[in-house]
Design a protein around this motif. Structure first.
Motif, PDB file in Angstrom:
ATOM      1  N   THR A  94       0.633  -1.400  -0.287  1.00 56.41           N
ATOM      2  CA  THR A  94       0.012   0.203   0.458  1.00 56.41           C
ATOM      3  C   THR A  94       0.837   1.777   0.129  1.00 56.41           C
ATOM      4  OG1 THR A  94      -1.819  -1.131   1.297  1.00 56.41           O
ATOM      5  CG2 THR A  94      -1.788   1.671   1.301  1.00 56.41           C
ATOM      6  N   LEU A  95       2.148   1.168   0.973  1.00 58.81           N
ATOM      7  CA  LEU A  95       2.559   2.836   0.826  1.00 58.81           C
ATOM      8  C   LEU A  95       3.539   2.520   0.246  1.00 58.81           C
ATOM      9  CD1 LEU A  95       1.886   3.337   4.716  1.00 58.81           C
ATOM     10  CD2 LEU A  95       0.638   3.741   3.196  1.00 58.81           C
ATOM     11  N   GLU A  96       4.796   1.442  -0.802  1.00 56.43           N
ATOM     12  CA  GLU A  96       5.468   1.332  -0.712  1.00 56.43           C
ATOM     13  C   GLU A  96       6.014   1.945  -2.187  1.00 56.43           C
ATOM     14  OE1 GLU A  96       7.030  -2.593  -3.305  1.00 56.43           O
ATOM     15  OE2 GLU A  96       8.015  -2.835  -1.228  1.00 56.43           O
ATOM     16  N   VAL A  97       7.201   2.494  -2.784  1.00 55.70           N
ATOM     17  CA  VAL A  97       7.184   3.162  -3.129  1.00 55.70           C
ATOM     18  C   VAL A  97       7.344   2.337  -5.125  1.00 55.70           C
ATOM     19  CG1 VAL A  97       8.766   4.305  -4.565  1.00 55.70           C
ATOM     20  CG2 VAL A  97       8.495   4.750  -2.112  1.00 55.70           C
ATOM     21  N   PRO A  98       6.383   2.908  -5.773  1.00 60.62           N
ATOM     22  CA  PRO A  98       6.997   1.426  -7.283  1.00 60.62           C
ATOM     23  C   PRO A  98       8.756   1.029  -7.363  1.00 60.62           C
ATOM     24  CG  PRO A  98       5.685   3.482  -7.495  1.00 60.62           C
ATOM     25  CD  PRO A  98       5.716   4.193  -6.236  1.00 60.62           C
ATOM     26  N   ALA A  99       8.615  -0.109  -7.388  1.00 64.08           N
ATOM     27  CA  ALA A  99       9.892  -0.303  -8.050  1.00 64.08           C
ATOM     28  C   ALA A  99      10.780   0.718  -9.080  1.00 64.08           C
ATOM     29  CB  ALA A  99       9.946  -2.148  -8.410  1.00 64.08           C
ATOM     30  N   ALA A 100      10.258   1.242  -9.487  1.00 65.76           N
ATOM     31  CA  ALA A 100      11.123   2.140 -11.005  1.00 65.76           C
ATOM     32  C   ALA A 100      12.109   3.475  -9.491  1.00 65.76           C
ATOM     33  CB  ALA A 100      10.219   2.308 -12.166  1.00 65.76           C
ATOM     34  N   GLN A 101      11.142   3.891  -8.887  1.00 67.07           N
ATOM     35  CA  GLN A 101      11.099   4.965  -8.034  1.00 67.07           C
ATOM     36  C   GLN A 101      12.078   4.575  -6.419  1.00 67.07           C
ATOM     37  OE1 GLN A 101       7.776   7.199  -6.939  1.00 67.07           O
ATOM     38  NE2 GLN A 101       6.876   6.659  -8.607  1.00 67.07           N
ATOM     39  N   GLN A 102      12.707   3.123  -6.577  1.00 61.92           N
ATOM     40  CA  GLN A 102      13.092   2.785  -5.414  1.00 61.92           C
ATOM     41  C   GLN A 102      14.999   2.770  -5.323  1.00 61.92           C
ATOM     42  OE1 GLN A 102      12.090  -0.939  -3.512  1.00 61.92           O
ATOM     43  NE2 GLN A 102       9.939  -0.726  -3.497  1.00 61.92           N
ATOM     44  N   ALA A 103      15.215   2.823  -7.061  1.00 60.92           N
ATOM     45  CA  ALA A 103      16.080   3.201  -7.377  1.00 60.92           C
ATOM     46  C   ALA A 103      17.048   4.213  -7.018  1.00 60.92           C
ATOM     47  CB  ALA A 103      16.590   3.080  -8.850  1.00 60.92           C
ATOM     48  N   ASP A 104      16.700   5.375  -6.568  1.00 61.63           N
ATOM     49  CA  ASP A 104      17.464   6.730  -6.519  1.00 61.63           C
ATOM     50  C   ASP A 104      17.749   6.542  -4.690  1.00 61.63           C
ATOM     51  OD1 ASP A 104      17.265   7.867  -8.465  1.00 61.63           O
ATOM     52  OD2 ASP A 104      16.108   9.323  -8.366  1.00 61.63           O
ATOM     53  N   PRO A 105      17.321   6.064  -3.882  1.00 66.04           N
ATOM     54  CA  PRO A 105      16.932   5.710  -2.325  1.00 66.04           C
ATOM     55  C   PRO A 105      18.123   4.403  -2.490  1.00 66.04           C
ATOM     56  CG  PRO A 105      14.519   5.629  -2.681  1.00 66.04           C
ATOM     57  CD  PRO A 105      15.543   5.879  -4.204  1.00 66.04           C
ATOM     58  N   VAL A 106      17.761   3.366  -3.223  1.00 66.42           N
ATOM     59  CA  VAL A 106      19.109   2.477  -3.327  1.00 66.42           C
ATOM     60  C   VAL A 106      20.284   2.435  -3.530  1.00 66.42           C
ATOM     61  CG1 VAL A 106      19.549   0.051  -3.759  1.00 66.42           C
ATOM     62  CG2 VAL A 106      17.078   1.008  -3.286  1.00 66.42           C
ATOM     63  N   ARG A 107      20.157   3.563  -4.342  1.00 63.70           N
ATOM     64  CA  ARG A 107      21.675   4.207  -5.254  1.00 63.70           C
ATOM     65  C   ARG A 107      22.426   5.333  -3.947  1.00 63.70           C
ATOM     66  NH1 ARG A 107      20.214   6.027  -9.114  1.00 63.70           N
ATOM     67  NH2 ARG A 107      20.797   4.035 -11.253  1.00 63.70           N
ATOM     68  N   ASN A 108      21.832   5.938  -3.312  1.00 62.33           N
ATOM     69  CA  ASN A 108      21.761   7.184  -2.580  1.00 62.33           C
ATOM     70  C   ASN A 108      23.071   5.550  -1.038  1.00 62.33           C
ATOM     71  OD1 ASN A 108      21.837   9.554  -3.995  1.00 62.33           O
ATOM     72  ND2 ASN A 108      19.531   9.703  -2.641  1.00 62.33           N
ATOM     73  N   PHE A 109      22.328   4.545  -0.878  1.00 57.42           N
ATOM     74  CA  PHE A 109      22.268   4.035   0.227  1.00 57.42           C
ATOM     75  C   PHE A 109      24.004   3.328  -0.292  1.00 57.42           C
ATOM     76  CE2 PHE A 109      22.188   0.034   2.163  1.00 57.42           C
ATOM     77  CZ  PHE A 109      22.376   0.257   3.535  1.00 57.42           C
ATOM     78  N   ARG A 110      23.725   3.168  -1.652  1.00 55.38           N
ATOM     79  CA  ARG A 110      24.864   2.165  -1.150  1.00 55.38           C
ATOM     80  C   ARG A 110      26.391   3.562  -1.547  1.00 55.38           C
ATOM     81  NH1 ARG A 110      28.387   2.600  -5.801  1.00 55.38           N
ATOM     82  NH2 ARG A 110      26.654   3.636  -7.084  1.00 55.38           N
ATOM     83  N   ARG A 111      26.349   4.757  -2.177  1.00 55.23           N
ATOM     84  CA  ARG A 111      26.926   5.636  -1.636  1.00 55.23           C
ATOM     85  C   ARG A 111      27.050   6.074  -0.545  1.00 55.23           C
ATOM     86  NH1 ARG A 111      24.768   9.063  -6.981  1.00 55.23           N
ATOM     87  NH2 ARG A 111      24.975   7.758  -8.789  1.00 55.23           N
ATOM     88  N   ALA A 112      26.212   6.536   0.562  1.00 60.72           N
ATOM     89  CA  ALA A 112      26.294   6.954   1.787  1.00 60.72           C
ATOM     90  C   ALA A 112      27.390   5.697   2.862  1.00 60.72           C
ATOM     91  CB  ALA A 112      24.680   6.933   2.423  1.00 60.72           C
ATOM     92  N   PRO A 178      14.746  -3.222  -7.061  1.00 62.45           N
ATOM     93  CA  PRO A 178      16.156  -3.089  -7.304  1.00 62.45           C
ATOM     94  C   PRO A 178      17.396  -3.381  -5.168  1.00 62.45           C
ATOM     95  CG  PRO A 178      15.230  -0.708  -7.657  1.00 62.45           C
ATOM     96  CD  PRO A 178      14.465  -1.403  -7.360  1.00 62.45           C
ATOM     97  N   GLY A 179      17.999  -3.453  -5.634  1.00 60.76           N
ATOM     98  CA  GLY A 179      19.055  -3.939  -4.759  1.00 60.76           C
ATOM     99  C   GLY A 179      20.808  -3.892  -4.704  1.00 60.76           C
ATOM    100  N   LEU A 180      21.010  -4.789  -4.058  1.00 61.50           N
ATOM    101  CA  LEU A 180      22.461  -4.605  -4.413  1.00 61.50           C
ATOM    102  C   LEU A 180      23.089  -5.720  -4.044  1.00 61.50           C
ATOM    103  CD1 LEU A 180      23.458  -1.369  -1.455  1.00 61.50           C
ATOM    104  CD2 LEU A 180      22.935  -1.183  -4.471  1.00 61.50           C
ATOM    105  N   MET A 181      24.213  -6.274  -4.656  1.00 67.75           N
ATOM    106  CA  MET A 181      24.963  -7.014  -4.759  1.00 67.75           C
ATOM    107  C   MET A 181      26.193  -6.734  -4.163  1.00 67.75           C
ATOM    108  SD  MET A 181      26.017  -9.850  -8.183  1.00 67.75           S
ATOM    109  CE  MET A 181      27.076  -8.816  -9.040  1.00 67.75           C
ATOM    110  N   ALA A 182      27.522  -7.552  -3.230  1.00 66.48           N
ATOM    111  CA  ALA A 182      28.376  -7.570  -2.841  1.00 66.48           C
ATOM    112  C   ALA A 182      29.207  -8.549  -3.592  1.00 66.48           C
ATOM    113  CB  ALA A 182      28.836  -7.310  -1.668  1.00 66.48           C
TER     114      ALA A 182
END
Length: 227
Positions: A94-112, A178-182
């Motif tokens: 219900t409150l989740e951001v659409p997948a296409a709009q999750q890329a920026d928060p995940v990308r910014n998270f990776r950088r931080a 969007p996610g991350l892989m190490a």
């Protein structure tokens, strides 16, 4: 904690080959609603009747008449818990951001995270965020969920200080989001899946269990890296 396998891609719909139509899509859990990492947690929160009706009908496509015979109940008595279970699953989205709009928060998270910028991490994480890790007893991982954005930020900063210098964090699609892989020395050592709500990260699932990372074997390390 147990976490489902973080599959690198999606095919078809849950329990149904790609292209197969259902009688009434509103009476089934859709792929986007069930493919996410939060779905197993939603199942665990249901009553046995809700969970059984949802899985038998929506995933394995038994009719409610067949389910009634299996469970020795009436079809309406099976339909109602399935409907309740479906509402629980859809409430996750219900409150989740659409997948296409999750890329920026995940990308910014990776950088931080790479910069060990605790203040930015705290700003990207919701105050009630949760990080859950799964090492499966085969890799080091937090034994209990880390709760709260501030605690998660400090936990991740501490992890950065203990990781190899040549560890690379890549942006990848995890279960359709969007996610991350190490990667380290050519092998995938962790996959991170996210839930984003109101543009802030609400949940992080960190899978380090090598048995659950087998689908990621051979996935290239090119692309967005550790910068």
């Amino acid at each position: 904690d147990w976490i489902p396998e973080p599959l690198p891609e999606r095919t078809g719909s849950v329990g149904v080959p790609a292209g197969t139509a259902t009688a009434d899509p509103a009476d089934r859990v859709t792929l986007d609603e069930s493919a996410g990492m939060a779905f197993p947690g939603a199942l665990e929160s249901m009553t046995p009747a809700q969970r059984g009706a949802l899985i038998l009908h929506d995933v394995f496509h038994y009719s409610f008449t067949e389910i009634a015979e299996i469970t020795e109940r009436t079809p309406p008595a099976c339909r109602q818990p399935a409907s309740s279970a479906r509402r629980r699953v859809r409430a996750l989205r219900t409150l989740e951001v659409p997948a296409a709009q999750q890329a920026d928060p995940v990308r910014n998270f990776r950088r931080a995270w790479e910069a060990q910028d605790i203040a930015t991490l705290i700003g990207l994480l919701g105050p009630d965020a949760t990080l859950t890790a799964d090492g499966g007893g085969l890799a080091k991982a937090a034994l209990h969920p880390v709760e709260g954005g501030v605690r998660i930020a400090h936990h991740l900063a501490a992890l950065s200080g203990r990781t190899p210098a040549d560890l690379v964090i890549l942006e990848r699609t995890v279960k359709g989001r969007p996610g991350l892989m190490a990667r380290w020395e050519g092998a995938t050592v962790a996959v991170y899946a996210f839930d984003v709500v109101d543009d802030r990260i609400k949940s992080i699932w960190a899978v380090r269990n090598p048995e659950k990372l087998r689908p990621w074997t051979g996935i290239g390390g090119e692309g967005a890296g550790a910068g």
